[in-house]
Every structure is written in structure tokens, then in C-alpha cells.
Design an enzyme around this catalytic site. Structure first.
Site, PDB file in Angstrom:
ATOM      1  N   LYS A 144       0.865  -1.189   0.000  1.00  7.92           N
ATOM      2  CA  LYS A 144       0.000   0.000   0.000  1.00  7.92           C
ATOM      3  C   LYS A 144       0.893   1.228   0.000  1.00  7.92           C
ATOM      4  CE  LYS A 144      -4.258  -1.369   2.299  1.00  7.92           C
ATOM      5  NZ  LYS A 144      -5.088  -1.144   3.491  1.00  7.92           N
ATOM      6  N   GLU A 186       0.984  -1.353  16.651  1.00  5.50           N
ATOM      7  CA  GLU A 186       0.731  -2.233  15.502  1.00  5.50           C
ATOM      8  C   GLU A 186       1.191  -3.664  15.819  1.00  5.50           C
ATOM      9  OE1 GLU A 186      -0.993  -1.435  12.845  1.00  5.50           O
ATOM     10  OE2 GLU A 186      -0.817   0.733  12.569  1.00  5.50           O
ATOM     11  N   ARG A 242      -8.093  -8.823   3.978  1.00  6.22           N
ATOM     12  CA  ARG A 242      -7.037  -7.861   4.347  1.00  6.22           C
ATOM     13  C   ARG A 242      -7.576  -6.778   5.282  1.00  6.22           C
ATOM     14  NH1 ARG A 242      -2.100  -5.289   0.770  1.00  6.22           N
ATOM     15  NH2 ARG A 242      -1.403  -3.837   2.382  1.00  6.22           N
ATOM     16  N   ASN A 246      -6.999  -3.713   9.597  1.00  2.00           N
ATOM     17  CA  ASN A 246      -7.468  -2.381  10.006  1.00  2.00           C
ATOM     18  C   ASN A 246      -8.149  -2.399  11.370  1.00  2.00           C
ATOM     19  OD1 ASN A 246      -6.558  -1.242   7.596  1.00  2.00           O
ATOM     20  ND2 ASN A 246      -8.421  -1.889   6.541  1.00  2.00           N
TER      21      ASN A 246
HETATM   22  P1  NAD Z   1       7.279   8.533  10.221  1.00  2.52           P
HETATM   23  O1  NAD Z   1       7.658   8.043   8.909  1.00  2.52           O
HETATM   24  O2  NAD Z   1       6.823   9.943  10.339  1.00  2.52           O
HETATM   25  O3  NAD Z   1       8.521   8.322  11.193  1.00  2.52           O
HETATM   26  C1  NAD Z   1       8.362   8.713  12.524  1.00  2.52           C
HETATM   27  C2  NAD Z   1       9.471   9.660  12.990  1.00  2.52           C
HETATM   28  O4  NAD Z   1      10.574   8.860  13.359  1.00  2.52           O
HETATM   29  C3  NAD Z   1       9.981  10.661  11.947  1.00  2.52           C
HETATM   30  O5  NAD Z   1      10.301  11.863  12.599  1.00  2.52           O
HETATM   31  C4  NAD Z   1      11.256  10.003  11.439  1.00  2.52           C
HETATM   32  O6  NAD Z   1      12.192  10.933  10.996  1.00  2.52           O
HETATM   33  C5  NAD Z   1      11.747   9.303  12.687  1.00  2.52           C
HETATM   34  N1  NAD Z   1      12.544   8.116  12.447  1.00  2.52           N
HETATM   35  C6  NAD Z   1      12.206   7.019  11.727  1.00  2.52           C
HETATM   36  N2  NAD Z   1      13.148   6.080  11.838  1.00  2.52           N
HETATM   37  C7  NAD Z   1      14.116   6.606  12.633  1.00  2.52           C
HETATM   38  C8  NAD Z   1      15.346   6.110  13.128  1.00  2.52           C
HETATM   39  N3  NAD Z   1      15.746   4.857  12.907  1.00  2.52           N
HETATM   40  N4  NAD Z   1      16.106   6.929  13.892  1.00  2.52           N
HETATM   41  C9  NAD Z   1      15.688   8.200  14.189  1.00  2.52           C
HETATM   42  N5  NAD Z   1      14.509   8.703  13.776  1.00  2.52           N
HETATM   43  C10 NAD Z   1      13.739   7.910  13.003  1.00  2.52           C
HETATM   44  O7  NAD Z   1       6.118   7.654  10.885  1.00  2.52           O
HETATM   45  P2  NAD Z   1       5.852   6.090  10.985  1.00  2.52           P
HETATM   46  O8  NAD Z   1       5.198   5.900  12.292  1.00  2.52           O
HETATM   47  O9  NAD Z   1       7.043   5.293  10.642  1.00  2.52           O
HETATM   48  O10 NAD Z   1       4.776   5.845   9.832  1.00  2.52           O
HETATM   49  C11 NAD Z   1       3.528   6.477   9.862  1.00  2.52           C
HETATM   50  C12 NAD Z   1       3.009   6.572   8.461  1.00  2.52           C
HETATM   51  O11 NAD Z   1       2.874   5.260   7.929  1.00  2.52           O
HETATM   52  C13 NAD Z   1       1.652   7.216   8.362  1.00  2.52           C
HETATM   53  O12 NAD Z   1       1.659   8.110   7.274  1.00  2.52           O
HETATM   54  C14 NAD Z   1       0.722   6.064   8.067  1.00  2.52           C
HETATM   55  O13 NAD Z   1      -0.415   6.450   7.323  1.00  2.52           O
HETATM   56  C15 NAD Z   1       1.619   5.152   7.288  1.00  2.52           C
HETATM   57  N6  NAD Z   1       1.213   3.737   7.295  1.00  2.52           N
HETATM   58  C16 NAD Z   1       1.179   3.096   6.103  1.00  2.52           C
HETATM   59  C17 NAD Z   1       0.848   1.760   6.070  1.00  2.52           C
HETATM   60  C18 NAD Z   1       0.864   1.023   4.759  1.00  2.52           C
HETATM   61  O14 NAD Z   1       0.440  -0.134   4.721  1.00  2.52           O
HETATM   62  N7  NAD Z   1       1.349   1.609   3.704  1.00  2.52           N
HETATM   63  C19 NAD Z   1       0.574   1.073   7.247  1.00  2.52           C
HETATM   64  C20 NAD Z   1       0.626   1.771   8.447  1.00  2.52           C
HETATM   65  C21 NAD Z   1       0.967   3.107   8.462  1.00  2.52           C
HETATM   66  N1  GLY Z   2      -1.922  -1.363   7.219  1.00  5.70           N
HETATM   67  C1  GLY Z   2      -3.035  -2.023   6.628  1.00  5.70           C
HETATM   68  C2  GLY Z   2      -2.722  -2.751   5.372  1.00  5.70           C
HETATM   69  O1  GLY Z   2      -1.584  -2.832   4.953  1.00  5.70           O
HETATM   70  O2  GLY Z   2      -3.602  -3.295   4.771  1.00  5.70           O
END
Ligand code: NAD
Ligand code: GLY
Length: 384
Positions: A144, A186, A242, A246
Site C-alpha cells: 500500500k 501495531e 485484508r 485495520n
Molecule cells: P514517520 O515516517 O513519520 O517516522 C516517525 C518519525 O521517526 C519521523 O520523525 C522520522 O524521521 C523518525 N525516524 C524514523 N526512523 C528513525 C530512526 N531509525 N532513527 C531516528 N529517527 C527515526 O512515521 P511512521 O510511524 O514510521 O509511519 C507512519 C506513516 O505510515 C503514516 O503516514 C501512516 O499512514 C503510514 N502507514 C502506512 C501503512 C501502509 O500499509 N502503507 C501502514 C501503516 C501506516
Molecule cells: N496497514 C493495513 C494494510 O496494509 O492493509
């Protein structure tokens, strides 16, 4: 030790490598797939400051031709503006259909880069290098990708599977504490939706997990990826099962939208959303009072919020109705009759949704009413 979990999707199959010190594996895989190829390494400014030069150098050393783009480290980088910045950087670097992208960072960078790769020149390959716990167990796996619109999260997107995922657990050492805990939400989700044994293991290993013990993390991240890859194998495009991924997200996404992006981290919103879904499950789906308390208690032990901030219910409800997964107008929920087992696509009577909202509010809207008329769930908890 590196563990490899395979995502089996026919010609779109790929490995998820989980372990420490994975730069050499990344080099070998990229050089094998795209010898001498041009690539764009997309990262954010936090992650980039720590890791970009090592990854850029490794790609170069492997005979590839990398360029680097750093985007702001925030949710608002999943936007049209930054998507266009990725396209511009790729064009400036002379990339074509035989080039590839690398997403180095959390879910924001992964979703943005994946969507750019899905659409640049009608689609080029990309590699996920997740550096947040949330990205390792969830967003980097399953294909996704997307960006947000002012009207809502992830409203533009595509299914575009990565060619490989490299989850280097050592990068978690620099992840800020609040972000790490957000990822644990998660992790707990996987126990609730699919694996009661795993949920119990999380209860038993909560301290080691909070301390980021490497062996515990390797087992936990691998199990989460196994569960997710099995679900995705059965239903890549989310036509059915899937949706169980959620659990907690119908309400969690609405909380994220209504509280303003960035106030609640994604995992924090999902933590509260899972408590909401667990309460609904107790009310309408036979989740026992004991299992409801186990879910809440594990989230609390991991330092995650379980109470909702004071927001306007009508606004939350309207956002849940607009959820893009919701083809009808009434919100649909994933509910858990017990830990390790869920059902999806469940409608819940409005009165129960509203009452449950009041039950998990930090400060219930009408304390007297809430005390005089406890919800069926609360009554059962008091009885049981
Ligand atoms: P993010 O990408 O904003 O990262 C969180 C913070 O941590 C940022 O400030 C980043 O710079 C920092 N960071 C990340 N790795 C680091 C590291 N190793 N060292 C220091 N800092 C680090 O947030 P997230 O929680 O990783 O992801 C959230 C996003 O993911 C949302 O946009 C959400 O919608 C999306 N998401 C997508 C899916 C999917 O299936 N595609 C699933 C769940 C969430
Ligand atoms: N995070 C939900 C999905 O990948 O379907």
C-alpha cells in the site's frame, strides 16, 4: 542472524530481510537486480542526517548511481508538493524505466516513495528500508502506497509491491521513544487479530520489548511480518480478509483526522482505536471482560494511550462515514470475539458507538449520565 520472511505473490513475490548490519545484503540485491542502475534514495531529514551517507555510499560502492532527496520528517510530506519533488529529483537525475527508488525511513517516506515509484514512468521498482518499528512491522510490507489530501489520509494511492524489504533492527537504536512505542501498537494488533499465542508472548516479554532487546525484536518483527504477508497473500488488493489489518483503524483514522495530523502519532491513534474496537467487541461481539482488560492493560504497559481526547463526536462520526474503505454510509468495524480472532465489515448501532465513545473519553461528556446509565459493556465488566 538474519531472518527472511517471504511474501508470496507470484511474480510480485519478495523477501523481507530482518536482522542487523544488512547493508551488504542490500548492496548485493540491488546490484544483482539493477546492475549499474540509477536510483533515487528518498529519506527524511531526521533519518537522512543519521543514515543517508552510509546508504548512498553503499549503493555507490555496489556500482549503482544514487541521488538523494531528503523530505521534511513529518506526515505532511505525504503530499502532492513532495510527490512532485520526488518526480523532479528523479528526472533531474536522469532516471528512466530501468531505474529504481529506495525508501529509507518510516511509513511517511515509504508511502510517499512507493507511490512515486508506482507512478513515475508508469511504474518503476523500489526497495523499502524501514527504520521505524511501525514501518518494519506494517507499512513497508504489503504494497500500500499513497499520499494524503486535505480532505483525508491516504486518499490518493496505489498498490505497488516493493522488490525487497531490508529491516535493519540496529536502526531502531536511534528511533525516539515515543515513535518506538507508537510502533508497538501495531505489534499488539497482530496478536489480537491473528495469534493468541503471540499476544501472550508479548505480555510475557513486554519488558524486553520495551528495552528494545535485539533477540526479542527479531522474533517479534519476524512474526508480525509473517502474519501480514499471509494476509496479503490471500487478499493483496483488500477485497476481503485484508480488512482485518485495520483493527482499530476506523476510529483511529478518524481520531488522527479530527485532532489534526501530527498531534497523535499514527500508532497512538490506533492504540485508542483498538481500545474503542475492543469495547465495541465486548458490547456486540462477545469479547470477554477478561480479554478486554488484557488488551487495555498490554497497551498501557507499553506506554500507549487508551483514552480518547475530547473531540466532537459528530465530526468523528462524519469522518468514519467518509472512510475510503467504506462503500456504504455507515462505518464498518473489525471486531474481535476473542484475542487471536476477528471478523470484519461489522455494522454497529449508532447508540452503541456513541455510548462507547463516552466510555473511553478521557473526561466523559456527561459524567452524571455515564454513572447513572453505565453501558452494557461496563455492566458486564462490573459483573464479571
Ligand atoms: P514517520 O515516517 O513519520 O517516522 C516517525 C518519525 O521517526 C519521523 O520523525 C522520522 O524521521 C523518525 N525516524 C524514523 N526512523 C528513525 C530512526 N531509525 N532513527 C531516528 N529517527 C527515526 O512515521 P511512521 O510511524 O514510521 O509511519 C507512519 C506513516 O505510515 C503514516 O503516514 C501512516 O499512514 C503510514 N502507514 C502506512 C501503512 C501502509 O500499509 N502503507 C501502514 C501503516 C501506516
Ligand atoms: N496497514 C493495513 C494494510 O496494509 O492493509
Amino acid at each position: 542472524m538474519t531472518v527472511t520472511v517471504q511474501v508470496n505473490l507470484g511474480e510480485r513475490s519478495y523477501p523481507i530481510c530482518i536482522g542487523c548490519d544488512l547493508l551488504a545484503s542490500l548492496q548485493a540485491e540491488c546490484a544483482r537486480r539493477w546492475p549499474g542502475g540509477r536510483c533515487l534514495l528518498v529519506t527524511d531529514r531526521h533519518v537522512g542526517q543519521i543514515y543517508a551517507s552510509a546508504y548512498e555510499g553503499a549503493l555507490r560502492e555496489a556500482g549503482l548511481v544514487p541521488a538523494v532527496l531528503q523530505v521534511p520528517a513529518r506526515e505532511s510530506s505525504k503530499s502532492r508538493k513532495w510527490l512532485h519533488a520526488v518526480y523532479d529529483a528523479a528526472l533531474e537525475h536522469g532516471m528512466g524505466r530501468s531505474s529504481f527508488m529506495v525508501a529509507l525511513g518510516g511509513g511517511v517516506v515509504g508511502d510517499l516513495t512507493g507511490f512515486a515509484a508506482a507512478t513515475f514512468m508508469r511504474g518503476i521498482p523500489f526497495v523499502q528500508v524501514p527504520t521505524s518499528l511501525l514501518a518494519m512491522v506494517d507499512s513497508s510490507v504489503g504494497g500500500k502506497t499513497g499520499i494524503n489530501l486535505p480532505q483525508g489520509k491516504n486518499l490518493i494511492g496505489a498498490f505497488h509491491q516493493p522488490s525487497a524489504v531490508f529491516a535493519d533492527l540496529e536502526t531502531l537504536a536511534t528511533l525516539p521513544e515515543r515513535e518506538y512505542r507508537s510502533g508497538l501498537a501495531e505489534v499488539i494488533k497482530y496478536g489480537i487479530i491473528e495469534d493468541a499465542w503471540f499476544f501472550t508472548a508479548l505480555e510475557n516479554q513486554a519488558e524486553a520489548l520495551k528495552q528494545r532487546d535485539m533477540e526479542t525484536l527479531a522474533r517479534v518483527v519476524s512474526r508480525c511480518c509473517e502474519i501480514k504477508s499471509e494476509v496479503v497473500r490471500f487478499d493483496e488488493k483488500e477485497c476481503g480478509v485484508r480488512a482485518i489489518l485495520n483493527f482499530g483503524h476506523t476510529f483511529g483514522h478518524a481520531l488522527e483526522t479530527c485532532s489534526g495530523y501530527g498531534k497523535l502519532l499514527h500508532g497512538e491513534a490506533i492504540s485508542i482505536g483498538m481500545v474503542y474496537a475492543a469495547h465495541l467487541s465486548h458490547e456486540v461481539s462477545d469479547l470477554s471482560a477478561q480479554d478486554l482488560e488484557r488488551i487495555e492493560w498490554l497497551l498501557i504497559r507499553m506506554g500507549l494511550p487508551v483514552k480518547a481526547p475530547p473531540l466532537d463526536w459528530k465530526e468523528l462520526y462524519a469522518v468514519m462515514q467518509k472512510d475510503k474503505k467504506n462503500q456504504r454510509r455507515d462505518p464498518l468495524f473489525v471486531l474481535a470475539p476473542r484475542i487471536g480472532n476477528v471478523v470484519h465489515g461489522v455494522e454497529v448501532p449508532q447508540a452503541i458507538m456513541r455510548r462507547t465513545w463516552n466510555a473511553i473519553l478521557d473526561q466523559p461528556e456527561n459524567q452524571e449520565e455515564a454513572q447513572a446509565e453505565p453501558s452494557a459493556g461496563r455492566r458486564r465488566r462490573a459483573d464479571g
